[in-house]
Design a protein around this motif. Structure first.
Motif, PDB file in Angstrom:
ATOM      1  N   GLN A  85       0.819  -1.211   0.000  1.00 24.60           N
ATOM      2  CA  GLN A  85       0.000   0.000   0.000  1.00 24.60           C
ATOM      3  C   GLN A  85       0.852   1.260   0.000  1.00 24.60           C
ATOM      4  N   HIS A  86       1.922   1.271   0.792  1.00 28.44           N
ATOM      5  CA  HIS A  86       2.750   2.469   0.883  1.00 28.44           C
ATOM      6  C   HIS A  86       3.409   2.784  -0.454  1.00 28.44           C
ATOM      7  N   THR A  87       3.882   1.751  -1.138  1.00 27.54           N
ATOM      8  CA  THR A  87       4.483   1.953  -2.455  1.00 27.54           C
ATOM      9  C   THR A  87       3.423   2.443  -3.430  1.00 27.54           C
ATOM     10  N   LEU A  88       2.274   1.824  -3.408  1.00 22.70           N
ATOM     11  CA  LEU A  88       1.197   2.183  -4.325  1.00 22.70           C
ATOM     12  C   LEU A  88       0.797   3.642  -4.152  1.00 22.70           C
ATOM     13  N   ILE A  89       0.582   4.055  -2.932  1.00 22.32           N
ATOM     14  CA  ILE A  89       0.151   5.426  -2.664  1.00 22.32           C
ATOM     15  C   ILE A  89       1.300   6.401  -2.896  1.00 22.32           C
ATOM     16  N   GLY A  90       2.502   6.006  -2.532  1.00 21.55           N
ATOM     17  CA  GLY A  90       3.641   6.905  -2.649  1.00 21.55           C
ATOM     18  C   GLY A  90       4.079   7.156  -4.079  1.00 21.55           C
ATOM     19  N   GLU A  91       3.961   6.168  -4.956  1.00 22.24           N
ATOM     20  CA  GLU A  91       4.469   6.299  -6.309  1.00 22.24           C
ATOM     21  C   GLU A  91       3.545   7.089  -7.221  1.00 22.24           C
ATOM     22  N   VAL A  92       2.260   6.949  -7.043  1.00 16.81           N
ATOM     23  CA  VAL A  92       1.339   7.568  -7.986  1.00 16.81           C
ATOM     24  C   VAL A  92       0.012   7.840  -7.301  1.00 16.81           C
ATOM     25  N   ARG A  93      -0.595   8.931  -7.646  1.00 19.26           N
ATOM     26  CA  ARG A  93      -1.917   9.241  -7.107  1.00 19.26           C
ATOM     27  C   ARG A  93      -2.934   8.918  -8.197  1.00 19.26           C
ATOM     28  N   VAL A  94      -3.707   7.891  -7.968  1.00 22.55           N
ATOM     29  CA  VAL A  94      -4.729   7.508  -8.936  1.00 22.55           C
ATOM     30  C   VAL A  94      -6.084   7.557  -8.260  1.00 22.55           C
ATOM     31  N   GLU A  95      -7.085   7.698  -9.067  1.00 20.53           N
ATOM     32  CA  GLU A  95      -8.441   7.769  -8.551  1.00 20.53           C
ATOM     33  C   GLU A  95      -9.085   6.385  -8.564  1.00 20.53           C
ATOM     34  N   ALA A  96      -8.479   5.471  -7.833  1.00 26.33           N
ATOM     35  CA  ALA A  96      -9.033   4.131  -7.669  1.00 26.33           C
ATOM     36  C   ALA A  96      -9.572   4.033  -6.248  1.00 26.33           C
ATOM     37  N   GLU A  97     -10.650   3.301  -6.082  1.00 25.70           N
ATOM     38  CA  GLU A  97     -11.298   3.208  -4.780  1.00 25.70           C
ATOM     39  C   GLU A  97     -10.605   2.243  -3.826  1.00 25.70           C
ATOM     40  N   ASP A  98      -9.904   1.260  -4.367  1.00 24.99           N
ATOM     41  CA  ASP A  98      -9.350   0.222  -3.500  1.00 24.99           C
ATOM     42  C   ASP A  98      -8.223  -0.480  -4.241  1.00 24.99           C
ATOM     43  N   PHE A  99      -7.500  -1.324  -3.519  1.00 24.12           N
ATOM     44  CA  PHE A  99      -6.516  -2.186  -4.143  1.00 24.12           C
ATOM     45  C   PHE A  99      -6.471  -3.485  -3.364  1.00 24.12           C
ATOM     46  N   ILE A 100      -6.029  -4.524  -4.041  1.00 27.03           N
ATOM     47  CA  ILE A 100      -5.828  -5.811  -3.391  1.00 27.03           C
ATOM     48  C   ILE A 100      -4.491  -6.351  -3.876  1.00 27.03           C
ATOM     49  N   ARG A 101      -3.799  -6.998  -2.949  1.00 25.58           N
ATOM     50  CA  ARG A 101      -2.466  -7.514  -3.264  1.00 25.58           C
ATOM     51  C   ARG A 101      -2.508  -8.924  -3.799  1.00 25.58           C
ATOM     52  N   LYS A 102      -1.515  -9.206  -4.645  1.00 27.36           N
ATOM     53  CA  LYS A 102      -1.279 -10.574  -5.094  1.00 27.36           C
ATOM     54  C   LYS A 102      -0.314 -11.215  -4.110  1.00 27.36           C
ATOM     55  N   PRO A 103      -0.386 -12.490  -3.842  1.00 26.27           N
ATOM     56  CA  PRO A 103      -1.442 -13.406  -4.287  1.00 26.27           C
ATOM     57  C   PRO A 103      -2.774 -13.041  -3.632  1.00 26.27           C
ATOM     58  N   ILE A 104      -3.837 -13.231  -4.370  1.00 23.58           N
ATOM     59  CA  ILE A 104      -5.157 -12.769  -3.938  1.00 23.58           C
ATOM     60  C   ILE A 104      -5.749 -13.692  -2.881  1.00 23.58           C
ATOM     61  N   ASP A 105      -6.186 -13.082  -1.804  1.00 22.65           N
ATOM     62  CA  ASP A 105      -6.979 -13.762  -0.776  1.00 22.65           C
ATOM     63  C   ASP A 105      -8.430 -13.600  -1.221  1.00 22.65           C
ATOM     64  N   PHE A 106      -9.050 -14.673  -1.670  1.00 25.18           N
ATOM     65  CA  PHE A 106     -10.374 -14.582  -2.291  1.00 25.18           C
ATOM     66  C   PHE A 106     -11.472 -14.156  -1.319  1.00 25.18           C
ATOM     67  N   ASP A 107     -11.356 -14.534  -0.053  1.00 28.21           N
ATOM     68  CA  ASP A 107     -12.344 -14.069   0.933  1.00 28.21           C
ATOM     69  C   ASP A 107     -12.247 -12.554   1.095  1.00 28.21           C
ATOM     70  N   HIS A 108     -11.010 -12.048   1.167  1.00 29.72           N
ATOM     71  CA  HIS A 108     -10.789 -10.603   1.281  1.00 29.72           C
ATOM     72  C   HIS A 108     -11.289  -9.886   0.020  1.00 29.72           C
ATOM     73  N   LEU A 109     -10.994 -10.450  -1.145  1.00 30.33           N
ATOM     74  CA  LEU A 109     -11.447  -9.872  -2.409  1.00 30.33           C
ATOM     75  C   LEU A 109     -12.960  -9.768  -2.433  1.00 30.33           C
ATOM     76  N   LEU A 110     -13.640 -10.838  -2.086  1.00 37.30           N
ATOM     77  CA  LEU A 110     -15.097 -10.845  -2.102  1.00 37.30           C
ATOM     78  C   LEU A 110     -15.659  -9.811  -1.137  1.00 37.30           C
ATOM     79  N   ASN A 111     -15.071  -9.709   0.033  1.00 35.08           N
ATOM     80  CA  ASN A 111     -15.496  -8.702   1.019  1.00 35.08           C
ATOM     81  C   ASN A 111     -15.348  -7.291   0.466  1.00 35.08           C
ATOM     82  N   ARG A 112     -14.194  -6.991  -0.151  1.00 40.24           N
ATOM     83  CA  ARG A 112     -13.943  -5.649  -0.713  1.00 40.24           C
ATOM     84  C   ARG A 112     -14.908  -5.353  -1.867  1.00 40.24           C
ATOM     85  N   ILE A 113     -15.183  -6.343  -2.703  1.00 39.71           N
ATOM     86  CA  ILE A 113     -16.112  -6.151  -3.818  1.00 39.71           C
ATOM     87  C   ILE A 113     -17.498  -5.838  -3.294  1.00 39.71           C
TER      88      ILE A 113
END
Length: 118
Positions: A85-113
């Motif tokens: 998250q720190h790298t993602l936010i620090g490198e670029v400011r984008v208008e995305a609502e969320d992010f999920i890391r690889k490898p994907i935790d499918f329970d977490h993904l479903l919750n965020r969706i």
């Protein structure tokens, strides 16, 4: 039925996400690059975009910029990244609502969706 566009240049990744999300009752579509994703979004805006950050040609960051600034669309976008998250936010400011890391935790993904779509 909510429609999710999965954007990833690696077919195995998009196939895995597509199989999982369809099993959870979502309608899915797949694009293997940013340009195709933008064409599909312009044709029929999805309810959510799952967007890989690292792709050849046009990065996920550039796709977000095109969606927000040129297509003027505001559907939720979740970036799929290997960065923390720190790298993602620090490198670029984008208008995305969320992010999920690889490898994907499918329970977490479903919750965020579910949060983004409600």
């Amino acid at each position: 039925m909510k429609r999710i566009l999965i954007v990833d240049d690696i077919v195995d990744n998009s196939d895995l996400l597509q199989t999982f999300l369809e099993g959870e009752g979502y309608q899915t579509d797949v694009a293997n690059c940013g340009a195709i994703a933008l064409e599909k979004i312009a044709e029929e805006s999805p309810d959510l975009v799952l967007l890989d950050v690292m792709m050849p040609g046009m990065s996920g960051y550039e796709v977000v910029e095109q969606i927000r600034q040129h297509l003027k669309l505001s559907m939720p976008i979740m970036l799929v990244t290997g960065n923390d998250q720190h790298t993602l936010i620090g490198e670029v400011r984008v208008e995305a609502e969320d992010f999920i890391r690889k490898p994907i935790d499918f329970d977490h993904l479903l919750n965020r969706i579910q949060i983004l779509l409600n």
